[in-house]
Design a protein around this motif. Structure first.
Motif, PDB file in Angstrom:
ATOM      1  N   ALA A  20      16.228 -35.581  44.256  1.00 37.28           N
ATOM      2  CA  ALA A  20      15.077 -35.283  45.116  1.00 37.28           C
ATOM      3  C   ALA A  20      14.476 -36.565  45.671  1.00 37.28           C
ATOM      4  O   ALA A  20      14.062 -36.623  46.837  1.00 37.28           O
ATOM      5  N   TYR A  21      14.458 -37.616  44.838  1.00 37.84           N
ATOM      6  CA  TYR A  21      13.933 -38.891  45.328  1.00 37.84           C
ATOM      7  C   TYR A  21      14.836 -39.470  46.421  1.00 37.84           C
ATOM      8  O   TYR A  21      14.348 -40.019  47.414  1.00 37.84           O
ATOM      9  N   LEU A  22      16.148 -39.371  46.225  1.00 36.13           N
ATOM     10  CA  LEU A  22      17.077 -39.830  47.261  1.00 36.13           C
ATOM     11  C   LEU A  22      16.816 -39.109  48.577  1.00 36.13           C
ATOM     12  O   LEU A  22      16.769 -39.726  49.648  1.00 36.13           O
ATOM     13  N   ALA A  23      16.672 -37.780  48.495  1.00 38.64           N
ATOM     14  CA  ALA A  23      16.417 -36.989  49.700  1.00 38.64           C
ATOM     15  C   ALA A  23      15.094 -37.398  50.340  1.00 38.64           C
ATOM     16  O   ALA A  23      14.994 -37.537  51.568  1.00 38.64           O
ATOM     17  N   PHE A  24      14.075 -37.611  49.509  1.00 37.40           N
ATOM     18  CA  PHE A  24      12.766 -38.034  50.015  1.00 37.40           C
ATOM     19  C   PHE A  24      12.850 -39.399  50.694  1.00 37.40           C
ATOM     20  O   PHE A  24      12.336 -39.596  51.802  1.00 37.40           O
ATOM     21  N   GLU A  25      13.523 -40.350  50.033  1.00 43.51           N
ATOM     22  CA  GLU A  25      13.596 -41.704  50.578  1.00 43.51           C
ATOM     23  C   GLU A  25      14.354 -41.723  51.905  1.00 43.51           C
ATOM     24  O   GLU A  25      13.954 -42.398  52.858  1.00 43.51           O
ATOM     25  N   ALA A  26      15.456 -40.968  51.974  1.00 43.61           N
ATOM     26  CA  ALA A  26      16.230 -40.920  53.212  1.00 43.61           C
ATOM     27  C   ALA A  26      15.409 -40.284  54.336  1.00 43.61           C
ATOM     28  O   ALA A  26      15.399 -40.785  55.469  1.00 43.61           O
ATOM     29  N   THR A  27      14.734 -39.174  54.033  1.00 39.54           N
ATOM     30  CA  THR A  27      13.911 -38.512  55.048  1.00 39.54           C
ATOM     31  C   THR A  27      12.763 -39.417  55.489  1.00 39.54           C
ATOM     32  O   THR A  27      12.421 -39.478  56.678  1.00 39.54           O
ATOM     33  N   GLU A  28      12.170 -40.130  54.537  1.00 36.54           N
ATOM     34  CA  GLU A  28      11.090 -41.065  54.852  1.00 36.54           C
ATOM     35  C   GLU A  28      11.588 -42.182  55.776  1.00 36.54           C
ATOM     36  O   GLU A  28      10.894 -42.595  56.716  1.00 36.54           O
ATOM     37  N   LYS A  29      12.805 -42.677  55.514  1.00 32.66           N
ATOM     38  CA  LYS A  29      13.378 -43.718  56.372  1.00 32.66           C
ATOM     39  C   LYS A  29      13.566 -43.211  57.800  1.00 32.66           C
ATOM     40  O   LYS A  29      13.296 -43.930  58.766  1.00 32.66           O
ATOM     41  N   ILE A  30      14.051 -41.981  57.922  1.00 34.04           N
ATOM     42  CA  ILE A  30      14.249 -41.400  59.254  1.00 34.04           C
ATOM     43  C   ILE A  30      12.909 -41.288  59.979  1.00 34.04           C
ATOM     44  O   ILE A  30      12.788 -41.638  61.164  1.00 34.04           O
ATOM     45  N   LEU A  31      11.887 -40.817  59.260  1.00 35.36           N
ATOM     46  CA  LEU A  31      10.565 -40.654  59.871  1.00 35.36           C
ATOM     47  C   LEU A  31       9.971 -42.005  60.253  1.00 35.36           C
ATOM     48  O   LEU A  31       9.380 -42.154  61.333  1.00 35.36           O
ATOM     49  N   GLU A  32      10.120 -43.011  59.376  1.00 34.36           N
ATOM     50  CA  GLU A  32       9.605 -44.347  59.682  1.00 34.36           C
ATOM     51  C   GLU A  32      10.281 -44.922  60.915  1.00 34.36           C
ATOM     52  O   GLU A  32       9.644 -45.593  61.731  1.00 34.36           O
ATOM     53  N   LYS A  33      11.580 -44.657  61.038  1.00 31.87           N
ATOM     54  CA  LYS A  33      12.307 -45.144  62.210  1.00 31.87           C
ATOM     55  C   LYS A  33      11.801 -44.475  63.472  1.00 31.87           C
ATOM     56  O   LYS A  33      11.594 -45.127  64.508  1.00 31.87           O
ATOM     57  N   LEU A  34      11.581 -43.170  63.406  1.00 34.31           N
ATOM     58  CA  LEU A  34      11.111 -42.434  64.576  1.00 34.31           C
ATOM     59  C   LEU A  34       9.703 -42.841  64.977  1.00 34.31           C
ATOM     60  O   LEU A  34       9.366 -42.883  66.164  1.00 34.31           O
ATOM     61  N   LEU A  35       8.866 -43.169  63.978  1.00 33.92           N
ATOM     62  CA  LEU A  35       7.462 -43.497  64.253  1.00 33.92           C
ATOM     63  C   LEU A  35       7.207 -45.001  64.332  1.00 33.92           C
ATOM     64  O   LEU A  35       6.067 -45.418  64.519  1.00 33.92           O
ATOM     65  N   HIS A  36       8.289 -45.825  64.167  1.00 35.14           N
ATOM     66  CA  HIS A  36       8.171 -47.291  64.249  1.00 35.14           C
ATOM     67  C   HIS A  36       7.146 -47.822  63.253  1.00 35.14           C
ATOM     68  O   HIS A  36       6.351 -48.703  63.567  1.00 35.14           O
ATOM     69  N   GLU A  37       7.184 -47.322  62.033  1.00 39.64           N
ATOM     70  CA  GLU A  37       6.160 -47.672  61.051  1.00 39.64           C
ATOM     71  C   GLU A  37       6.413 -49.010  60.349  1.00 39.64           C
ATOM     72  O   GLU A  37       5.542 -49.496  59.636  1.00 39.64           O
ATOM     73  N   HIS A  38       7.623 -49.598  60.500  1.00 42.55           N
ATOM     74  CA  HIS A  38       7.904 -50.863  59.838  1.00 42.55           C
ATOM     75  C   HIS A  38       7.618 -52.068  60.716  1.00 42.55           C
ATOM     76  O   HIS A  38       7.747 -53.206  60.275  1.00 42.55           O
ATOM     77  N   GLU A  39       7.237 -51.822  61.971  1.00 40.04           N
ATOM     78  CA  GLU A  39       7.057 -52.948  62.887  1.00 40.04           C
ATOM     79  C   GLU A  39       5.934 -53.873  62.426  1.00 40.04           C
ATOM     80  O   GLU A  39       6.052 -55.097  62.482  1.00 40.04           O
ATOM     81  N   HIS A  40       4.830 -53.309  61.944  1.00 41.81           N
ATOM     82  CA  HIS A  40       3.710 -54.142  61.489  1.00 41.81           C
ATOM     83  C   HIS A  40       4.113 -54.978  60.277  1.00 41.81           C
ATOM     84  O   HIS A  40       3.759 -56.155  60.171  1.00 41.81           O
ATOM     85  N   GLU A  41       4.875 -54.371  59.342  1.00 43.47           N
ATOM     86  CA  GLU A  41       5.333 -55.091  58.152  1.00 43.47           C
ATOM     87  C   GLU A  41       6.223 -56.266  58.536  1.00 43.47           C
ATOM     88  O   GLU A  41       6.103 -57.363  57.986  1.00 43.47           O
ATOM     89  N   GLU A  42       7.128 -56.068  59.493  1.00 44.46           N
ATOM     90  CA  GLU A  42       8.016 -57.137  59.911  1.00 44.46           C
ATOM     91  C   GLU A  42       7.233 -58.260  60.590  1.00 44.46           C
ATOM     92  O   GLU A  42       7.528 -59.439  60.408  1.00 44.46           O
ATOM     93  N   GLN A  43       6.209 -57.896  61.366  1.00 43.98           N
ATOM     94  CA  GLN A  43       5.381 -58.919  62.008  1.00 43.98           C
ATOM     95  C   GLN A  43       4.616 -59.733  60.964  1.00 43.98           C
ATOM     96  O   GLN A  43       4.432 -60.941  61.109  1.00 43.98           O
ATOM     97  N   LEU A  44       4.187 -59.076  59.879  1.00 40.60           N
ATOM     98  CA  LEU A  44       3.468 -59.770  58.819  1.00 40.60           C
ATOM     99  C   LEU A  44       4.370 -60.777  58.125  1.00 40.60           C
ATOM    100  O   LEU A  44       3.964 -61.911  57.837  1.00 40.60           O
TER     101      LEU A  44
END
Length: 318
Positions: free
Chosen positions: A103-127
């Motif tokens: 279940a955690y694997l499924a959650f992490e993979a789905t979270e990665k897909i959502l983060e990619k779609l919403l560009h949620e890692h851009e701020h972290e990379e800039q930091l």
């Protein structure tokens, strides 16, 4: 499937057989466990290179070495004793815990897909890019990588443990040690090669031979695409492995209903007329079925987690 890692395990298994015939079970169990953990291994390989982003090229290999040592320490000093205690005193918990990992694997993979779609890692990379102290940046990256590796290592060891139920406690311990060393060496060996491919390409691009220069320039252009593809494959692998673990666990607990049988029957129906390609198509259909289950379960968990972790002002707006 990371065939190089499995080949490495086969080599370790051969050495074990020469050492003592009683280690035959260890060899077979380690190979089986590594195959079952393939999806997590792919993701582990895909995740790690981003932790050397923004660091000096001469520090890349030492940093990977630190992460590899932390990974091995996670597996041997923490996860191995926990796995043995579980085997000795609560083997009935292996399937539920494995399902929790799925279940955690499924959650992490789905979270990665959502983060990619919403560009949620851009701020972290800039930091990360904005940090001026390379020593502190290196410490932060190594700490973050080892923390992430602990989660992935726990999943690998849980998957491995589930395939060792028929072995004695001592043999299980040896098999898990083989898995821990071989997968750590394989994953971080591959990561080191991937991270240095662009440097190898630059070096080759400066040579005199036209063919060597062309190959070097090709490497420089291919490496970013390789990393992107590897991350995508890792996410997909987490979905089908996580979904497959959940389906298998539900079958063992007699809670799955008709879903697993429908997937297996459909795979058989599609693949049967295809002759030599039947096995590949059957595996693909089962993998897609597992991935669909994974993304459904992962989406539910993502919605719950994001709802519970919203800030109070966001809840008021809703």
């Amino acid at each position: 499937m990371p065939s190089g890692l499995i080949a490495l395990l086969d080599d370790v298994a051969t050495i074990a057989k020469l050492a003592a015939s009683s280690l035959d079970d260890v060899a077979g169990a380690a190979g089986k466990a590594s195959t079952k953990a393939a999806g997590v291994v792919i993701d582990d390989t895909a995740v790690t290179p981003r932790y050397v982003t923004g660091l000096a090229p001469e520090r890349e290999l030492p940093i990977i070495g630190k992460i590899a040592w932390g990974s091995l320490r996670n597996k041997i000093a923490i996860l191995l004793p926990l796995a043995l205690l579980l085997t000795a005193f609560a083997p009935f918990l292996i399937t539920p815990l494995l399902m929790l990992g799925g279940a955690y694997l499924a959650f992490e993979a789905t979270e990665k897909i959502l983060e990619k779609l919403l560009h949620e890692h851009e701020h972290e990379e800039q930091l990360v890019d904005a940090m001026g102290d390379p020593v502190e940046l290196e410490k932060m990256q190594v700490k973050g990588a080892i923390r992430t590796d602990f989660i992935l290592s726990a999943e690998i060891m849980a998957i491995a443990l589930a395939s060792l139920e028929h072995l004695t406690l001592v043999t299980t311990a040896f098999a898990l040690i083989v898995v821990a060393f071989a997968i750590t060496a394989g994953v971080y060996g591959v990561v080191a090669l991937i991270v240095k491919l662009d440097d190898i390409g630059l070096h080759m691009a400066q040579r005199r031979g036209r063919a060597i220069r062309a190959f070097g320039n090709g490497l420089v252009h291919v490496v970013p695409k390789l990393l992107t593809a590897l991350a995508t494959i890792g996410t997909a692998a987490m979905l089908w492995v996580g979904g497959g673990i959940l389906l298998h666990g539900l079958e063992e607990l007699h809670l799955a209903g008709p879903i697993p049988h429908l997937i297996h029957d459909f795979a058989h129906l599609i693949s049967e007329p295809l002759g030599a390609f039947a096995g590949l198509v059957a595996w693909l259909v089962n993998a897609i079925g597992g991935a669909l289950v994974g993304i459904v379960v992962g989406s539910v968990i993502v919605l719950v987690v994001r709802r519970l972790t919203k800030h109070p002002e966001e809840l008021i707006v809703d």
